[in-house]
Design a protein around this motif. Structure first.
Motif, PDB file in Angstrom:
ATOM      1  N   GLU A   1      -5.973 -13.999  15.800  1.00 59.37           N
ATOM      2  CA  GLU A   1      -5.130 -15.160  15.507  1.00 59.37           C
ATOM      3  C   GLU A   1      -4.522 -15.058  14.114  1.00 59.37           C
ATOM      4  OE1 GLU A   1      -4.177 -17.429  17.562  1.00 59.37           O
ATOM      5  OE2 GLU A   1      -5.375 -16.566  19.182  1.00 59.37           O
ATOM      6  N   GLN A   2      -5.293 -14.583  13.152  1.00 55.80           N
ATOM      7  CA  GLN A   2      -4.774 -14.445  11.798  1.00 55.80           C
ATOM      8  C   GLN A   2      -3.697 -13.376  11.729  1.00 55.80           C
ATOM      9  OE1 GLN A   2      -5.818 -16.541   9.244  1.00 55.80           O
ATOM     10  NE2 GLN A   2      -3.966 -15.686   8.277  1.00 55.80           N
ATOM     11  N   LEU A   3      -3.877 -12.283  12.460  1.00 55.56           N
ATOM     12  CA  LEU A   3      -2.838 -11.257  12.508  1.00 55.56           C
ATOM     13  C   LEU A   3      -1.549 -11.815  13.087  1.00 55.56           C
ATOM     14  CD1 LEU A   3      -4.839  -8.104  13.702  1.00 55.56           C
ATOM     15  CD2 LEU A   3      -3.806  -8.467  11.456  1.00 55.56           C
TER      16      LEU A   3
ATOM     17  N   VAL B   1      -6.328  -6.769   8.699  1.00 57.56           N
ATOM     18  CA  VAL B   1      -6.705  -8.126   8.323  1.00 57.56           C
ATOM     19  C   VAL B   1      -7.014  -8.200   6.827  1.00 57.56           C
ATOM     20  CG1 VAL B   1      -8.428  -9.939   8.657  1.00 57.56           C
ATOM     21  CG2 VAL B   1      -7.549  -8.683  10.623  1.00 57.56           C
ATOM     22  N   ARG B   2      -7.726  -7.214   6.311  1.00 58.39           N
ATOM     23  CA  ARG B   2      -8.129  -7.246   4.901  1.00 58.39           C
ATOM     24  C   ARG B   2      -6.920  -7.186   3.962  1.00 58.39           C
ATOM     25  NH1 ARG B   2     -12.915  -6.052   2.378  1.00 58.39           N
ATOM     26  NH2 ARG B   2     -13.805  -5.130   4.270  1.00 58.39           N
TER      27      ARG B   2
ATOM     28  N   ASP C   1     -17.137 -11.966   7.557  1.00 57.55           N
ATOM     29  CA  ASP C   1     -17.770 -12.737   8.629  1.00 57.55           C
ATOM     30  C   ASP C   1     -17.877 -11.911   9.908  1.00 57.55           C
ATOM     31  OD1 ASP C   1     -17.905 -14.811   6.841  1.00 57.55           O
ATOM     32  OD2 ASP C   1     -16.136 -15.847   7.634  1.00 57.55           O
ATOM     33  N   TYR C   2     -16.828 -11.144  10.187  1.00 58.00           N
ATOM     34  CA  TYR C   2     -16.854 -10.332  11.409  1.00 58.00           C
ATOM     35  C   TYR C   2     -17.925  -9.243  11.329  1.00 58.00           C
ATOM     36  CZ  TYR C   2     -15.688  -6.890  14.902  1.00 58.00           C
ATOM     37  OH  TYR C   2     -15.776  -6.000  15.941  1.00 58.00           O
TER      38      TYR C   2
ATOM     39  N   ASP D   1      -6.802 -14.592   2.971  1.00 61.66           N
ATOM     40  CA  ASP D   1      -8.250 -14.734   3.113  1.00 61.66           C
ATOM     41  C   ASP D   1      -8.821 -13.658   4.034  1.00 61.66           C
ATOM     42  OD1 ASP D   1     -10.624 -15.923   2.404  1.00 61.66           O
ATOM     43  OD2 ASP D   1     -10.600 -17.364   4.053  1.00 61.66           O
ATOM     44  N   GLY D   2      -8.166 -12.486   4.053  1.00 66.98           N
ATOM     45  CA  GLY D   2      -8.604 -11.414   4.944  1.00 66.98           C
ATOM     46  C   GLY D   2      -9.977 -10.872   4.621  1.00 66.98           C
TER      47      GLY D   2
END
Length: 237
Positions: free
Chosen positions: A130-132, A64-65, A77-78, A70-71
């Motif tokens: 979802e972002q992935l 994600v990062r 946040d996680y 915006d990763g």
């Protein structure tokens, strides 16, 4: 863009299983005849949840990062919600083993905090998935799903909210704490399931030769000659 179906279903299955373990763990508290020291339902919930969180740190967060828009903010946040859950899990562990520092809290309050924290962590985890799905292909998501399952089996079995979670520091912390957790699990008699081990393949002919361990195929049973029936005469040839 991927569908995230495989990854989402795998994580949803784990989340549902952890919720079932939470229900079983919470039900044991109202039974005074059961000792809370080394209680299998609580141990199963704590170890399963901890392994899942460590696997997210190892497999999901780096992708994600570095691969999602915006990763960095999503990971930030996680990590906040994850730390809150890990702190609560540490309270559960202390309660189970009768820590004197936990006498000011009752079990209902602790389990209530667990439910709230796990809901917040799950919401943040769904955002990551979802972002992935928006940024990666289906093939890449399937690779991540397989890697995540393997990481869960090898992850530490206890929460460590104040150790590094990401980057090289997180990698080192997980390696060290996996060994330390396994040692203390044995000392304290905690119930932690053994990882599923794949059945080893049968060695080939070269491997059998090098190991001096030949393995012959089973010979078919020899046909048993039928004896003459009672009263039946044999005709000489």
């Amino acid at each position: 863009m991927g569908t995230t179906t495989c990854l989402r279903e795998a994580l949803q299955h784990t989340h549902d299983e952890l919720c079932e373990r939470l229900v079983s763990a919470r039900a044991t508290i109202d039974r005074p005849e059961i000792s809370r020291r080394g209680c299998p339902p609580i141990d199963l919930f704590l170890s399963g949840t901890s392994k899942h969180l460590h696997a997210v740190d190892q497999v999901i967060l780096p992708r994600v990062r570095h691969m999602c828009g915006d990763g960095s903010q999503l990971v930030h946040d996680y990590l906040g919600s994850e730390k809150e859950l890990e702190v609560v899990l540490a309270h559960v562990k202390a309660h189970e083993f009768g820590s004197a520092y936990e006498t000011a809290f009752d079990w209902d309050a602790v389990w209530g905090d667990v439910e709230e924290a796990i809901d917040q962590q799950w919401a943040q985890e769904c955002r990551l998935v979802e972002q992935l799905g928006e940024d990666l292909s289906d093939d890449r998501l399937e690779e991540i799903t397989a890697e995540f399952a393997a990481a869960e089996e090898r992850a530490p079995s206890r929460p460590h909210p104040f150790l590094p979670h990401t980057g090289p520091g997180g990698w080192v912390a997980r390696r060290v704490m996996r060994i330390a957790d396994a040692f203390w699990d044995t000392v304290e008699g905690r119930f932690v399931p053994e990882p599923r081990r794949q059945e080893r393949k049968r060695p080939g002919l070269l491997g059998q030769y090098l190991m001096a361990d030949p393995r012959f195929d089973e010979e078919p049973e020899e046909a048993v000659e039928a004896s003459p029936a009672e009263g039946e005469r044999t005709v000489p040839s």
